[in-house]
Design a protein around this motif. Structure first.
Motif, mmCIF file in Angstrom:
data_model
loop_
_atom_site.group_PDB
_atom_site.id
_atom_site.type_symbol
_atom_site.label_atom_id
_atom_site.label_comp_id
_atom_site.label_asym_id
_atom_site.label_seq_id
_atom_site.Cartn_x
_atom_site.Cartn_y
_atom_site.Cartn_z
ATOM 1 N N TYR A 243 0.584 -1.623 -0.012
ATOM 2 C CA TYR A 243 -0.169 0.052 0.225
ATOM 3 C C TYR A 243 1.204 1.372 0.068
ATOM 4 C CZ TYR A 243 -3.934 -2.505 1.638
ATOM 5 O OH TYR A 243 -4.714 -4.197 0.597
ATOM 6 N N THR A 244 0.418 1.892 -0.594
ATOM 7 C CA THR A 244 1.335 4.154 -0.339
ATOM 8 C C THR A 244 0.929 4.243 0.801
ATOM 9 O OG1 THR A 244 0.743 3.910 -2.901
ATOM 10 C CG2 THR A 244 1.104 6.425 -1.711
ATOM 11 N N VAL A 245 2.047 4.759 1.215
ATOM 12 C CA VAL A 245 2.385 5.594 2.172
ATOM 13 C C VAL A 245 1.598 7.018 2.840
ATOM 14 C CG1 VAL A 245 3.278 5.858 4.842
ATOM 15 C CG2 VAL A 245 3.477 3.561 3.194
ATOM 16 N N ALA A 246 0.940 7.538 3.355
ATOM 17 C CA ALA A 246 0.856 8.790 3.199
ATOM 18 C C ALA A 246 1.871 9.581 4.196
ATOM 19 C CB ALA A 246 -0.317 9.379 3.772
ATOM 20 N N VAL A 247 2.890 10.186 3.336
ATOM 21 C CA VAL A 247 3.898 9.855 4.926
ATOM 22 C C VAL A 247 3.320 11.648 5.178
ATOM 23 C CG1 VAL A 247 6.362 10.720 4.893
ATOM 24 C CG2 VAL A 247 5.363 8.949 3.654
ATOM 25 N N GLN A 248 3.201 12.087 4.328
ATOM 26 C CA GLN A 248 2.565 13.709 4.977
ATOM 27 C C GLN A 248 1.655 14.599 3.577
ATOM 28 O OE1 GLN A 248 3.950 16.415 6.675
ATOM 29 N NE2 GLN A 248 1.383 16.926 5.653
ATOM 30 N N LYS A 249 0.228 14.457 4.664
ATOM 31 C CA LYS A 249 -0.627 14.986 4.595
ATOM 32 C C LYS A 249 -0.936 16.659 3.526
ATOM 33 C CE LYS A 249 -3.786 11.463 7.071
ATOM 34 N NZ LYS A 249 -5.257 11.339 8.187
ATOM 35 N N VAL A 250 -1.012 16.499 3.000
ATOM 36 C CA VAL A 250 -1.597 17.913 2.098
ATOM 37 C C VAL A 250 -1.551 18.908 3.400
ATOM 38 C CG1 VAL A 250 -2.849 19.348 0.993
ATOM 39 C CG2 VAL A 250 -3.344 17.097 0.273
ATOM 40 N N LYS A 251 -0.629 20.198 3.514
ATOM 41 C CA LYS A 251 -0.046 20.929 4.421
ATOM 42 C C LYS A 251 -0.084 22.126 3.594
ATOM 43 C CE LYS A 251 3.139 22.070 7.579
ATOM 44 N NZ LYS A 251 1.956 22.470 8.378
ATOM 45 N N ARG A 252 -0.598 23.500 3.836
ATOM 46 C CA ARG A 252 -0.763 24.716 3.610
ATOM 47 C C ARG A 252 0.411 25.051 4.171
ATOM 48 N NH1 ARG A 252 -3.145 26.541 -0.948
ATOM 49 N NH2 ARG A 252 -3.637 28.814 -0.967
ATOM 50 N N MET A 253 1.309 25.673 2.872
ATOM 51 C CA MET A 253 2.950 26.064 3.472
ATOM 52 C C MET A 253 1.955 28.101 2.846
ATOM 53 S SD MET A 253 5.824 23.931 2.516
ATOM 54 C CE MET A 253 7.204 25.586 3.072
ATOM 55 N N THR A 254 2.546 29.213 3.682
ATOM 56 C CA THR A 254 3.163 30.391 3.170
ATOM 57 C C THR A 254 3.812 30.790 2.910
ATOM 58 O OG1 THR A 254 2.446 30.980 5.221
ATOM 59 C CG2 THR A 254 0.522 30.136 4.336
ATOM 60 N N GLU A 255 3.627 32.082 2.529
ATOM 61 C CA GLU A 255 4.587 33.136 2.842
ATOM 62 C C GLU A 255 5.496 33.271 4.312
ATOM 63 O OE1 GLU A 255 7.083 36.631 -0.239
ATOM 64 O OE2 GLU A 255 5.450 35.849 0.436
ATOM 65 N N SER A 256 4.761 33.391 4.896
ATOM 66 C CA SER A 256 5.140 33.937 5.890
ATOM 67 C C SER A 256 5.522 32.400 7.031
ATOM 68 C CB SER A 256 3.670 34.291 7.436
ATOM 69 O OG SER A 256 2.715 33.412 6.967
ATOM 70 N N ASP A 257 5.841 31.803 6.674
ATOM 71 C CA ASP A 257 6.568 30.653 7.453
ATOM 72 C C ASP A 257 7.822 30.945 7.269
ATOM 73 O OD1 ASP A 257 3.949 29.482 8.079
ATOM 74 O OD2 ASP A 257 4.359 27.999 6.079
ATOM 75 N N HIS A 258 8.506 31.245 8.962
ATOM 76 C CA HIS A 258 10.146 31.646 8.913
ATOM 77 C C HIS A 258 10.642 30.681 8.210
ATOM 78 C CE1 HIS A 258 8.194 36.112 9.178
ATOM 79 N NE2 HIS A 258 7.580 34.872 10.883
ATOM 80 N N GLU A 259 10.440 29.437 8.684
ATOM 81 C CA GLU A 259 11.489 28.158 8.611
ATOM 82 C C GLU A 259 10.353 27.446 8.052
ATOM 83 O OE1 GLU A 259 12.139 26.488 12.616
ATOM 84 O OE2 GLU A 259 13.268 28.869 13.735
ATOM 85 N N PRO A 260 11.957 26.452 7.895
ATOM 86 C CA PRO A 260 10.999 25.726 6.110
ATOM 87 C C PRO A 260 10.800 24.300 6.923
ATOM 88 C CG PRO A 260 13.370 25.343 6.414
ATOM 89 C CD PRO A 260 13.720 26.598 7.472
ATOM 90 N N VAL A 261 9.853 24.063 6.751
ATOM 91 C CA VAL A 261 9.199 22.410 6.828
ATOM 92 C C VAL A 261 10.501 21.539 6.865
ATOM 93 C CG1 VAL A 261 7.575 20.205 6.665
ATOM 94 C CG2 VAL A 261 6.832 22.986 5.944
ATOM 95 N N HIS A 262 10.664 21.180 7.889
ATOM 96 C CA HIS A 262 12.037 19.322 8.480
ATOM 97 C C HIS A 262 11.245 18.196 8.708
ATOM 98 C CE1 HIS A 262 15.921 18.517 8.901
ATOM 99 N NE2 HIS A 262 15.939 17.581 10.381
ATOM 100 N N ASN A 263 11.204 17.327 7.688
ATOM 101 C CA ASN A 263 10.821 15.993 7.993
ATOM 102 C C ASN A 263 11.848 14.948 7.383
ATOM 103 O OD1 ASN A 263 9.180 14.084 9.337
ATOM 104 N ND2 ASN A 263 7.107 15.315 8.082
ATOM 105 N N SER A 264 11.558 13.513 8.640
ATOM 106 C CA SER A 264 11.843 13.410 8.054
ATOM 107 C C SER A 264 11.440 11.285 7.889
ATOM 108 C CB SER A 264 13.552 12.249 8.530
ATOM 109 O OG SER A 264 12.869 12.608 9.990
ATOM 110 N N TYR A 265 11.525 9.918 7.210
ATOM 111 C CA TYR A 265 10.847 8.959 7.112
ATOM 112 C C TYR A 265 11.791 8.497 6.194
ATOM 113 C CZ TYR A 265 7.700 5.216 5.119
ATOM 114 O OH TYR A 265 7.148 4.629 4.931
ATOM 115 N N THR A 266 11.939 7.382 7.218
ATOM 116 C CA THR A 266 12.425 5.817 7.202
ATOM 117 C C THR A 266 11.818 4.423 6.220
ATOM 118 O OG1 THR A 266 13.564 5.919 9.044
ATOM 119 C CG2 THR A 266 13.556 3.594 8.931
#
Length: 307
Positions: A243-266
């Motif tokens: 089965y396909t794994v949803a590692v990150q469900k749909v997430k809204r990213m805005t220009e006002s987000d000061h830090e990048p999204v940081h993630n990992s998956y094993t």
């Protein structure tokens, strides 16, 4: 100066340094010589050649107020300066409370720059300049007026045109300035180059990372500039029936987000990862607004005709 014998006739590094002094005084030889002499005297009195090895007791400021971090696209070392921490009066008094403290801080600031200069080539066509990036956010200008004048005067008189204005790749820019670089990233060598791409209105782009083996860990950072958009991450196994794994469900990213999204998956099994960047929602909204504007114009025109 900086380990280079300036009177050497067969050392091209001396030519690079002497040329900097000539350029600093618009190629006026006597003015350049005077400046060079004063700089040599200052370096001897200040012990600038040994300041890099001193322990000045500013551990709390390292990596925060003035620090070398990464390179620009041409390979020039970058020095970041941020004085917003001194809006705290207790911190300000502890660092700049009297003349002795101010002089100690200036010595530490020179230490940071001297360490950066050790990264330069001093060769024709080589990396011979440092970028200085100064963050003025929250800087208490009135309180730091004296210190700022000292720093500016000291650098202008003794460090010439070490400063450039260049673009820096995102993997070399600290996260607090909208980049992808985190503390400690350079301890294990140069960072992995980031991928930059543009997603136009109405577009959805999929980035695929193939060849992932079972047990492998994938780590990623993503930052957006410009319009807001959505992103999601899936892991698609190679084996049929998995089965396909949803590692990150749909997430809204805005220009006002000061830090990048940081993630990992094993990954538990072999497969590929798909990172989707979706810019269609903004496009649909723009299309709707365009339609409403056009319809309103037609309606107004019609009413005017009836009148």
């Amino acid at each position: 100066m900086w380990g280079v014998h300036l009177l050497s006739s067969n050392d091209e590094r001396a030519d690079v340094i002497l040329l900097k002094f000539l350029r600093a005084r618009d190629y006026r030889v006597m003015d350049s010589l005077t400046m060079l002499e004063k700089c040599l005297v200052w370096r001897k009195e200040f012990s600038a050649d040994t300041v890099v090895d001193e322990s000045l007791g500013f551990k709390e400021l390292e990596g925060l107020v003035a620090y070398m971090h990464g390179y620009d696209k041409q390979g020039h070392p970058v020095c970041y300066n941020a004085y917003g921490v001194f809006k705290d009066k207790e911190m300000y008094e502890r660092i700049f409370g009297d003349e002795e403290k101010l002089q100690k801080f200036l010595r530490w600031r020179v230490q940071v720059l001297e360490r950066g200069i050790k990264l330069l080539h001093f060769k024709p066509g080589g990396i011979n300049s440092i970028i200085q990036v100064t963050d003025l956010k929250d800087m208490p200008k009135r309180e730091l007026r004296v210190a700022s004048k000292h720093i500016l005067s000291l650098f202008q008189d003794n460090y010439l045109k070490w400063l450039l204005s260049r673009y820096i790749r995102p993997e070399n820019i600290p996260i607090q300035y909208g980049g992808l670089s985190r503390p400690g990233d350079f301890q294990n060598g140069s960072p992995v180059p980031a991928t930059e791409f543009t997603v136009k209105g109405g577009e959805k782009v999929n980035l695929e990372i193939e060849g992932i083996e079972g047990g492998a860990t994938i780590t990623w950072d993503i930052v957006v500039g410009g319009w807001d958009l959505d992103y999601s991450v899936e892991f698609i196994p190679l084996a049929q029936g998995s089965y396909t794994v949803a590692v990150q469900k749909v997430k809204r990213m805005t220009e006002s987000d000061h830090e990048p999204v940081h993630n990992s998956y094993t990954a538990k099994e072999a497969g590929k990862m798909v990172l989707s960047v979706d810019n269609t929602s903004e496009y649909i909204w723009e299309e709707l607004m365009t339609f409403l504007y056009s319809y309103t114009k037609q309606l107004l025109w019609f009413l005017l005709e009836l009148a």
